[in-house]
Design a protein around this motif. Structure first.
Motif, PDB file in Angstrom:
ATOM      1  N   GLU A  32       0.835  -1.206   0.000  1.00  0.00           N
ATOM      2  CA  GLU A  32       0.000   0.000   0.000  1.00  0.00           C
ATOM      3  C   GLU A  32       0.868   1.253   0.000  1.00  0.00           C
ATOM      4  N   HIS A  33       1.893   1.245   0.876  1.00  0.00           N
ATOM      5  CA  HIS A  33       2.795   2.393   0.940  1.00  0.00           C
ATOM      6  C   HIS A  33       3.448   2.653  -0.407  1.00  0.00           C
ATOM      7  N   ILE A  34       3.860   1.574  -1.063  1.00  0.00           N
ATOM      8  CA  ILE A  34       4.556   1.709  -2.347  1.00  0.00           C
ATOM      9  C   ILE A  34       3.621   2.313  -3.384  1.00  0.00           C
ATOM     10  N   GLU A  35       2.401   1.773  -3.467  1.00  0.00           N
ATOM     11  CA  GLU A  35       1.459   2.285  -4.458  1.00  0.00           C
ATOM     12  C   GLU A  35       1.108   3.743  -4.168  1.00  0.00           C
ATOM     13  N   ARG A  36       0.964   4.089  -2.890  1.00  0.00           N
ATOM     14  CA  ARG A  36       0.627   5.459  -2.535  1.00  0.00           C
ATOM     15  C   ARG A  36       1.754   6.406  -2.956  1.00  0.00           C
ATOM     16  N   ALA A  37       2.999   5.966  -2.703  1.00  0.00           N
ATOM     17  CA  ALA A  37       4.143   6.810  -3.059  1.00  0.00           C
ATOM     18  C   ALA A  37       4.219   6.989  -4.573  1.00  0.00           C
ATOM     19  N   LEU A  38       3.981   5.905  -5.301  1.00  0.00           N
ATOM     20  CA  LEU A  38       4.003   5.981  -6.769  1.00  0.00           C
ATOM     21  C   LEU A  38       2.936   6.945  -7.260  1.00  0.00           C
ATOM     22  N   ASP A  39       1.762   6.826  -6.648  1.00  0.00           N
ATOM     23  CA  ASP A  39       0.632   7.663  -7.007  1.00  0.00           C
ATOM     24  C   ASP A  39       0.931   9.127  -6.741  1.00  0.00           C
ATOM     25  N   TYR A  40       1.484   9.383  -5.569  1.00  0.00           N
ATOM     26  CA  TYR A  40       1.747  10.745  -5.116  1.00  0.00           C
ATOM     27  C   TYR A  40       2.699  11.443  -6.077  1.00  0.00           C
ATOM     28  N   LEU A  41       3.625  10.705  -6.655  1.00  0.00           N
ATOM     29  CA  LEU A  41       4.585  11.306  -7.570  1.00  0.00           C
ATOM     30  C   LEU A  41       4.208  11.055  -9.014  1.00  0.00           C
ATOM     31  N   ASP A  42       2.956  10.605  -9.226  1.00  0.00           N
ATOM     32  CA  ASP A  42       2.468  10.465 -10.588  1.00  0.00           C
ATOM     33  C   ASP A  42       3.337   9.501 -11.390  1.00  0.00           C
ATOM     34  N   LEU A  43       3.729   8.399 -10.745  1.00  0.00           N
ATOM     35  CA  LEU A  43       4.630   7.452 -11.394  1.00  0.00           C
ATOM     36  C   LEU A  43       3.937   6.134 -11.721  1.00  0.00           C
ATOM     37  N   SER A  44       2.636   6.052 -11.428  1.00  0.00           N
ATOM     38  CA  SER A  44       1.969   4.758 -11.584  1.00  0.00           C
ATOM     39  C   SER A  44       2.126   4.204 -12.997  1.00  0.00           C
ATOM     40  N   GLY A  45       2.099   5.087 -13.998  1.00  0.00           N
ATOM     41  CA  GLY A  45       2.226   4.622 -15.380  1.00  0.00           C
ATOM     42  C   GLY A  45       3.618   4.130 -15.711  1.00  0.00           C
ATOM     43  N   LEU A  46       4.602   4.538 -14.890  1.00  0.00           N
ATOM     44  CA  LEU A  46       6.006   4.166 -15.172  1.00  0.00           C
ATOM     45  C   LEU A  46       6.506   3.078 -14.244  1.00  0.00           C
ATOM     46  N   ALA A  47       5.616   2.550 -13.389  1.00  0.00           N
ATOM     47  CA  ALA A  47       6.065   1.693 -12.291  1.00  0.00           C
ATOM     48  C   ALA A  47       6.865   0.484 -12.754  1.00  0.00           C
ATOM     49  N   ASP A  48       6.551  -0.048 -13.935  1.00  0.00           N
ATOM     50  CA  ASP A  48       7.229  -1.267 -14.365  1.00  0.00           C
ATOM     51  C   ASP A  48       8.376  -1.001 -15.339  1.00  0.00           C
ATOM     52  N   ARG A  49       8.666   0.288 -15.561  1.00  0.00           N
ATOM     53  CA  ARG A  49       9.825   0.614 -16.407  1.00  0.00           C
ATOM     54  C   ARG A  49      11.094   0.517 -15.581  1.00  0.00           C
ATOM     55  N   PHE A  50      12.224   0.259 -16.255  1.00  0.00           N
ATOM     56  CA  PHE A  50      13.495   0.248 -15.533  1.00  0.00           C
ATOM     57  C   PHE A  50      13.974   1.679 -15.297  1.00  0.00           C
ATOM     58  N   VAL A  51      14.548   1.901 -14.119  1.00  0.00           N
ATOM     59  CA  VAL A  51      14.947   3.255 -13.739  1.00  0.00           C
ATOM     60  C   VAL A  51      15.929   3.834 -14.758  1.00  0.00           C
ATOM     61  N   ASP A  52      16.812   2.991 -15.320  1.00  0.00           N
ATOM     62  CA  ASP A  52      17.812   3.525 -16.248  1.00  0.00           C
ATOM     63  C   ASP A  52      17.210   3.896 -17.605  1.00  0.00           C
ATOM     64  N   GLU A  53      15.920   3.641 -17.781  1.00  0.00           N
ATOM     65  CA  GLU A  53      15.290   4.017 -19.050  1.00  0.00           C
ATOM     66  C   GLU A  53      14.499   5.329 -18.925  1.00  0.00           C
ATOM     67  N   LEU A  54      14.543   5.947 -17.721  1.00  0.00           N
ATOM     68  CA  LEU A  54      13.738   7.143 -17.493  1.00  0.00           C
ATOM     69  C   LEU A  54      14.532   8.406 -17.809  1.00  0.00           C
ATOM     70  N   SER A  55      13.808   9.518 -17.977  1.00  0.00           N
ATOM     71  CA  SER A  55      14.467  10.807 -18.151  1.00  0.00           C
ATOM     72  C   SER A  55      14.943  11.304 -16.780  1.00  0.00           C
ATOM     73  N   GLY A  56      15.772  12.341 -16.795  1.00  0.00           N
ATOM     74  CA  GLY A  56      16.336  12.861 -15.540  1.00  0.00           C
ATOM     75  C   GLY A  56      15.261  13.238 -14.531  1.00  0.00           C
ATOM     76  N   GLY A  57      14.222  13.931 -15.016  1.00  0.00           N
ATOM     77  CA  GLY A  57      13.172  14.378 -14.109  1.00  0.00           C
ATOM     78  C   GLY A  57      12.371  13.217 -13.538  1.00  0.00           C
ATOM     79  N   GLN A  58      12.095  12.236 -14.387  1.00  0.00           N
ATOM     80  CA  GLN A  58      11.348  11.054 -13.924  1.00  0.00           C
ATOM     81  C   GLN A  58      12.159  10.274 -12.901  1.00  0.00           C
ATOM     82  N   ARG A  59      13.469  10.167 -13.184  1.00  0.00           N
ATOM     83  CA  ARG A  59      14.334   9.415 -12.274  1.00  0.00           C
ATOM     84  C   ARG A  59      14.355  10.076 -10.908  1.00  0.00           C
ATOM     85  N   GLN A  60      14.484  11.420 -10.927  1.00  0.00           N
ATOM     86  CA  GLN A  60      14.509  12.160  -9.665  1.00  0.00           C
ATOM     87  C   GLN A  60      13.230  11.891  -8.875  1.00  0.00           C
TER      88      GLN A  60
END
Lengths: 252, 308
Positions: A114-142
């Protein structure tokens, strides 16, 4: 609340942080500002026990950072440094999940999820949750790293130059997010920041450092004055009141 | 993987087929139980453990191009066996293994401390440093072996070979199964450590202790495999990298895959080694080296032309 008493850090004969005593109030945004080499990042690292103190003490919510067991402290205080290069290949959700490590020791429960999903949601990352971190842009990674610290669910969050490598849009979003963390979730956010105007617009308290010492501390109205800024930066900075915010003009 | 294991059971000089087993021929059964089963088990165990050891080492060094045979661990273990053979010729295998493990730990620790002192941690500099370090250790070992007329013996450890493994000579390998299991249980710690010291501290984990645990696991696994089988280079490099490309590095998810891939890879190489020049054998170390180095170069090229 963070209490520093005579906090000192030396490298050889140079003293980088020189007997700092200060109190950072709980539940607010506190920005540490100052010129290069003032000891801002060092002080932040000391508050977060990443750097051991040579003298003095730091208490975070009553816990002495030098003596409290790492895992206990990790549930009270989360820190994000500026350089976060992952050599490990993780998805965003896995990375955020590691924020729960201090709570579950690597064995996730339903509550953790629950905590993980809430954190993802809060930062608007739910759509990127299954992407690898090294494939993200600088802002998304941050944002992914901030989500991890958020999932850690600590009262105190320390950030070292969170606007580094972010463009204007993402910088504004980041500062608004930090504001929300304080206003909506009641967190205590302490950050090191170079842009005095961002600091002025979004902080409750400014802490100005120079030569390893905290020389001024107070709300933006007190710190954002030509006299104080001259004292801190050795530069003549005009301060204009624009839409209720104090903006320093130093570009020309 | 299971299929490969079954094939491995029935490949060999003396004729052993499922039909003969069914007919209950005692001689066939003896060959099967004394030679084939232990050999297949040994291949699987070594493949699994070495792949996992390589993975843990990669997390610890924060570099994808290291594994026990490119950081001096294997070379140190070999040096350890040589020292044990010279100084304690009568020592049992376990004794040699302990000495080899101690040397392996010292060698790996040396590598990690050299790494800490390199300011520029370029992706390719790290394995190069390891290979140089291993080269120096191997050179000293070879020279000493030459002086003491032990070169032949040395060769058996330098090139991994499963052909001498019959019942009674492979059982030490079960130890690496235990070690690999410990690696799996502590899996998350190594992922956290792989994110760096500050990350680790922030998440409330003792970085140094985690590194030491990894060091012990990797060194012990390498030492046991070198003592029992010999060196199987590139295995710990190829397998984790392939798995990482496919499913990423979350240890808890990756380790089972690494284990399966590792076992499958060594089984395949061992079967090739046994069939290619039938009825003679090419040592598995040679096959893995050939296949592994080709894959290693392919990986390097891929990384080089990739996004970063």
């Amino acid at each position: 609340m963070i209490t520093l008493e005579n906090a000192t850090k030396r490298y050889g004969t140079t003293t980088v942080v020189d007997g700092v005593s200060a109190t950072i109030p709980g539940g607010g945004v506190t920005s540490i500002i100052g010129p290069n080499g003032a000891g801002k990042s060092t002080l932040l690292s000391m508050m977060s026990r990443l750097l051991p103190l040579d003298a003095g003490t730091v208490h975070v919510d009553g816990l002495d950072v030098s003596t409290t067991p790492g895992r206990v402290l990790a549930r009270t205080l989360g820190i994000l440094r500026q350089e976060n290069q992952l050599t490990v290949r993780l998805t965003v959700r896995d990375l955020v999940g590691f924020g729960r490590f201090p709570h579950n020791g690597g064995r996730p429960t339903v509550l953790d999820r629950e905590h993980i999903e809430r954190a993802l949601d809060y930062l608007d990352l739910s759509g990127l949750a299954d992407r690898f971190v090294d494939e993200l842009s600088g802002g998304q990674r941050q944002r992914a790293f901030i989500a991890m610290v958020l999932a850690q669910d600590t009262d105190v969050i320390l950030l070292d130059e969170p606007l580094n490598n972010l463009d204007m849009k993402h910088s504004v979003e980041m500062m608004q997010l930090l504001r929300r963390l304080v206003d909506e979730l009641g967190k205590t956010v302490v950050l090191v920041i170079h842009d005095i105007n961002f600091a002025s617009c979004y902080s409750d308290t400014l802490m100005a450092m120079r030569d390893g010492a905290v020389i001024h501390q107070g709300p933006p109205e007190e710190i954002m004055t030509p006299a104080v800024l001259r004292d801190v930066y050795d530069v003549d900075i005009q301060v204009e009141l624009i839409r209720g915010h104090r903006i320093g003009v130093y570009f020309a | 993987m299971l299929l490969l294991a079954v094939i491995s059971l029935f490949v060999g000089v003396s004729n052993v087929s499922p039909a003969q087993l069914m007919s209950g021929d005692p001689l066939v059964w003896q060959t099967f139980l004394v030679s084939r089963v232990p050999r297949t088990l040994a291949v699987v165990l070594a493949g699994v453990a070495l792949s996992i050891a390589g993975f843990i080492l990669q997390l610890m060094a924060r570099n994808r191009f290291v594994e026990p045979s490119t950081v001096g661990t294997v070379e140190s273990a070999t040096a350890g066996i040589l020292v044990a053979t010279l100084l304690l010729p009568g020592a049992p295998v376990v004794g040699k293994m302990v000495v080899a493990a101690l040397f392996a730990m010292a060698g790996t620790a040396l590598f990690l401390s050299v790494l800490r002192r390199i300011p520029l941690r370029n992706t390719l500099v790290v394995p190069l440093v390891g290979i140089m370090l291993g080269g120096v250790i191997a050179a000293v070992t070879t020279f000493s072996a030459y002086r003491f007329d032990l070169l032949q013996t040395l060769n058996t450890w330098m090139i991994g070979d499963f052909s001498g493994l019959i019942r009674g000579r492979y059982e030490l390998l079960w130890l690496v199964a235990v070690l690999a299991a410990v690696g799996y249980i502590c899996a998350d710690r190594f992922t956290v450590a792989g994110m760096g010291e500050e990350f680790t501290t922030n998440l409330g984990l003792d970085y140094r202790r985690t590194m030491n645990l990894g060091l012990i696991l990797v060194s012990l696994i390498s030492a046991v495999v070198v003592v029992v089988v010999g060196s199987i280079p590139f295995l710990g490099l190829i397998v984790p990298n392939l798995v990482s490309l496919l499913i990423g590095d979350n240890v808890r998810r990756a380790v089972p895959w690494i284990a399966v891939f590792g076992a499958g890879f060594v089984l395949t190489c061992d079967i090739i080694g046994r069939s290619i020049r039938f009825p003679y054998e090419v040592p598995v170390g040679v096959i893995v080296s050939v296949v592994g180095s080709a894959l290693f170069i392919a990986l390097l090229v891929r990384r080089g032309t990739g996004a970063r």
